[in-house]
Design an enzyme around this catalytic site. Structure first.
Site, PDB file in Angstrom:
ATOM      1  N   LYS A  10     -10.243 -10.964   2.369  1.00  0.00           N
ATOM      2  CA  LYS A  10      -9.876  -9.723   3.065  1.00  0.00           C
ATOM      3  C   LYS A  10     -10.651  -9.563   4.383  1.00  0.00           C
ATOM      4  O   LYS A  10     -11.646 -10.270   4.627  1.00  0.00           O
ATOM      5  CB  LYS A  10     -10.114  -8.546   2.120  1.00  0.00           C
ATOM      6  CG  LYS A  10      -9.226  -8.586   0.871  1.00  0.00           C
ATOM      7  CD  LYS A  10      -9.394  -7.320   0.031  1.00  0.00           C
ATOM      8  CE  LYS A  10      -8.516  -7.373  -1.213  1.00  0.00           C
ATOM      9  NZ  LYS A  10      -8.579  -6.092  -1.984  1.00  0.00           N
TER      10      LYS A  10
ATOM     11  N   TYR B 150       1.437  -3.880  -0.751  1.00  0.00           N
ATOM     12  CA  TYR B 150       0.765  -2.967  -1.689  1.00  0.00           C
ATOM     13  C   TYR B 150       1.664  -1.816  -2.130  1.00  0.00           C
ATOM     14  O   TYR B 150       1.154  -0.786  -2.581  1.00  0.00           O
ATOM     15  CB  TYR B 150      -0.519  -2.429  -1.047  1.00  0.00           C
ATOM     16  CG  TYR B 150      -1.622  -3.471  -0.982  1.00  0.00           C
ATOM     17  CD1 TYR B 150      -2.281  -3.881  -2.140  1.00  0.00           C
ATOM     18  CD2 TYR B 150      -1.997  -4.049   0.222  1.00  0.00           C
ATOM     19  CE1 TYR B 150      -3.284  -4.843  -2.095  1.00  0.00           C
ATOM     20  CE2 TYR B 150      -3.001  -5.015   0.270  1.00  0.00           C
ATOM     21  CZ  TYR B 150      -3.638  -5.396  -0.889  1.00  0.00           C
ATOM     22  OH  TYR B 150      -4.633  -6.347  -0.849  1.00  0.00           O
TER      23      TYR B 150
ATOM     24  N   THR C 162     -12.923  -5.090  -9.681  1.00  0.00           N
ATOM     25  CA  THR C 162     -12.447  -4.506  -8.411  1.00  0.00           C
ATOM     26  C   THR C 162     -13.596  -3.854  -7.642  1.00  0.00           C
ATOM     27  O   THR C 162     -13.718  -4.026  -6.426  1.00  0.00           O
ATOM     28  CB  THR C 162     -11.360  -3.443  -8.701  1.00  0.00           C
ATOM     29  OG1 THR C 162     -10.308  -4.070  -9.437  1.00  0.00           O
ATOM     30  CG2 THR C 162     -10.803  -2.864  -7.415  1.00  0.00           C
TER      31      THR C 162
ATOM     32  N   ASN D  74     -13.282  -5.050  -0.708  1.00  0.00           N
ATOM     33  CA  ASN D  74     -13.839  -5.826  -1.821  1.00  0.00           C
ATOM     34  C   ASN D  74     -13.624  -7.345  -1.707  1.00  0.00           C
ATOM     35  O   ASN D  74     -13.495  -8.037  -2.704  1.00  0.00           O
ATOM     36  CB  ASN D  74     -13.363  -5.267  -3.167  1.00  0.00           C
ATOM     37  CG  ASN D  74     -11.871  -5.383  -3.369  1.00  0.00           C
ATOM     38  OD1 ASN D  74     -11.155  -5.782  -2.463  1.00  0.00           O
ATOM     39  ND2 ASN D  74     -11.397  -5.053  -4.557  1.00  0.00           N
TER      40      ASN D  74
ATOM     41  N   HIS E 123      -8.628 -10.717  -2.795  1.00  0.00           N
ATOM     42  CA  HIS E 123      -7.521 -10.307  -3.662  1.00  0.00           C
ATOM     43  C   HIS E 123      -7.255 -11.427  -4.655  1.00  0.00           C
ATOM     44  O   HIS E 123      -7.396 -12.600  -4.315  1.00  0.00           O
ATOM     45  CB  HIS E 123      -6.264 -10.078  -2.810  1.00  0.00           C
ATOM     46  CG  HIS E 123      -5.010  -9.944  -3.620  1.00  0.00           C
ATOM     47  ND1 HIS E 123      -4.636  -8.754  -4.187  1.00  0.00           N
ATOM     48  CD2 HIS E 123      -4.061 -10.849  -3.981  1.00  0.00           C
ATOM     49  CE1 HIS E 123      -3.506  -8.927  -4.855  1.00  0.00           C
ATOM     50  NE2 HIS E 123      -3.134 -10.189  -4.745  1.00  0.00           N
TER      51      HIS E 123
ATOM     52  N   GLU F 216       3.835 -13.003  -4.388  1.00  0.00           N
ATOM     53  CA  GLU F 216       2.842 -12.884  -3.315  1.00  0.00           C
ATOM     54  C   GLU F 216       2.747 -14.187  -2.510  1.00  0.00           C
ATOM     55  O   GLU F 216       2.618 -14.157  -1.279  1.00  0.00           O
ATOM     56  CB  GLU F 216       1.491 -12.506  -3.908  1.00  0.00           C
ATOM     57  CG  GLU F 216       1.498 -11.085  -4.472  1.00  0.00           C
ATOM     58  CD  GLU F 216       0.257 -10.721  -5.284  1.00  0.00           C
ATOM     59  OE1 GLU F 216       0.204  -9.577  -5.759  1.00  0.00           O
ATOM     60  OE2 GLU F 216      -0.641 -11.573  -5.444  1.00  0.00           O
TER      61      GLU F 216
HETATM   62  P1  CMP Z   1      -7.006  -5.399  -5.147  1.00  0.00           P
HETATM   63  O1  CMP Z   1      -7.097  -5.327  -6.633  1.00  0.00           O
HETATM   64  O2  CMP Z   1      -7.080  -6.682  -4.443  1.00  0.00           O
HETATM   65  O3  CMP Z   1      -5.642  -4.644  -4.708  1.00  0.00           O
HETATM   66  C1  CMP Z   1      -5.567  -3.231  -4.728  1.00  0.00           C
HETATM   67  C2  CMP Z   1      -6.719  -2.705  -3.955  1.00  0.00           C
HETATM   68  O4  CMP Z   1      -6.813  -1.311  -3.847  1.00  0.00           O
HETATM   69  C3  CMP Z   1      -8.006  -3.092  -4.645  1.00  0.00           C
HETATM   70  O5  CMP Z   1      -8.166  -4.482  -4.553  1.00  0.00           O
HETATM   71  C4  CMP Z   1      -9.005  -2.279  -3.876  1.00  0.00           C
HETATM   72  O6  CMP Z   1      -9.395  -2.905  -2.663  1.00  0.00           O
HETATM   73  C5  CMP Z   1      -8.181  -1.054  -3.542  1.00  0.00           C
HETATM   74  N1  CMP Z   1      -8.650   0.043  -4.351  1.00  0.00           N
HETATM   75  C6  CMP Z   1      -8.553   0.178  -5.677  1.00  0.00           C
HETATM   76  N2  CMP Z   1      -9.127   1.328  -6.073  1.00  0.00           N
HETATM   77  C7  CMP Z   1      -9.606   1.917  -4.952  1.00  0.00           C
HETATM   78  C8  CMP Z   1     -10.285   3.125  -4.701  1.00  0.00           C
HETATM   79  N3  CMP Z   1     -10.599   3.964  -5.699  1.00  0.00           N
HETATM   80  N4  CMP Z   1     -10.612   3.400  -3.434  1.00  0.00           N
HETATM   81  C9  CMP Z   1     -10.269   2.562  -2.422  1.00  0.00           C
HETATM   82  N5  CMP Z   1      -9.612   1.395  -2.611  1.00  0.00           N
HETATM   83  C10 CMP Z   1      -9.286   1.098  -3.855  1.00  0.00           C
END
Ligand code: CMP
Length: 139
Positions: free
Chosen positions: A11, A51, A93, A114, A117, A128
């Site tokens: 990311k 998303y 996550t 984070n 992905h 994807e």
């Molecule tokens: P990922 O699982 O790659 O894809 C969905 C993303 O949404 C997840 O990573 C996080 O980066 C983001 N995400 C999930 N929960 C939160 C949250 N509470 N606040 C901000 N971003 C979030």
């Protein structure tokens, strides 16, 4: 039987922080074979579509803005039980909850930013991968 393919993105936070090489190294060390790889950037429309399953969530706007904010690395990876073994490698996550030695524990900034992905199912891995790569870009 679980599939052999998963899809990942490094990311914008991890690209900006200079972690592409270290993350690809961890992925290779864990036994994943790279089937497709590119440095690219999502448009706002791309990120909204990628998303769209999260469209009703309070963090959706922030997620779309962040994911389109800078370059990413997209990749298709192969391994036994690829989806589950990759999710174990990247960790929870929220990096605060991620196990020691996982990619998110080592490189993520926060739950929103984070670092990586990982697909959540074999079906989504295929969708994807096809979102980012044409057939002739996957080897
Ligand atoms: P990922 O699982 O790659 O894809 C969905 C993303 O949404 C997840 O990573 C996080 O980066 C983001 N995400 C999930 N929960 C939160 C949250 N509470 N606040 C901000 N971003 C979030």
């Amino acid at each position: 039987m679980s599939g052999k393919i998963t899809f990942t993105m490094i990311k914008p936070d991890a690209v900006a922080d200079g972690h592409i090489g270290a993350i690809l190294g961890k992925i290779a060390e864990a036994g994943f074979k790279i089937k497709a790889l590119k440095l690219t950037q999502l448009t706002v429309a791309d990120a909204q579509k990628f998303y769209e399953v999260h469209a009703g969530r309070p963090f959706y706007g922030e997620l779309v803005d962040f994911m389109s904010s800078g370059p990413i690395v997209a990749a298709v990876l192969e391994n036994e039980n690829a989806v589950e073994s990759f999710r174990t490698l990247i960790g929870a996550t929220n990096p605060a909850d991620a196990a020691e030695g996982t990619i998110r524990k080592m490189f993520a900034r926060s739950i929103g930013e984070n670092a990586v992905h990982g697909s959540d199912s074999d079906e989504n891995a295929l969708i994807e991968a096809q979102f980012h790569f044409s057939g002739r870009e996957i080897f």
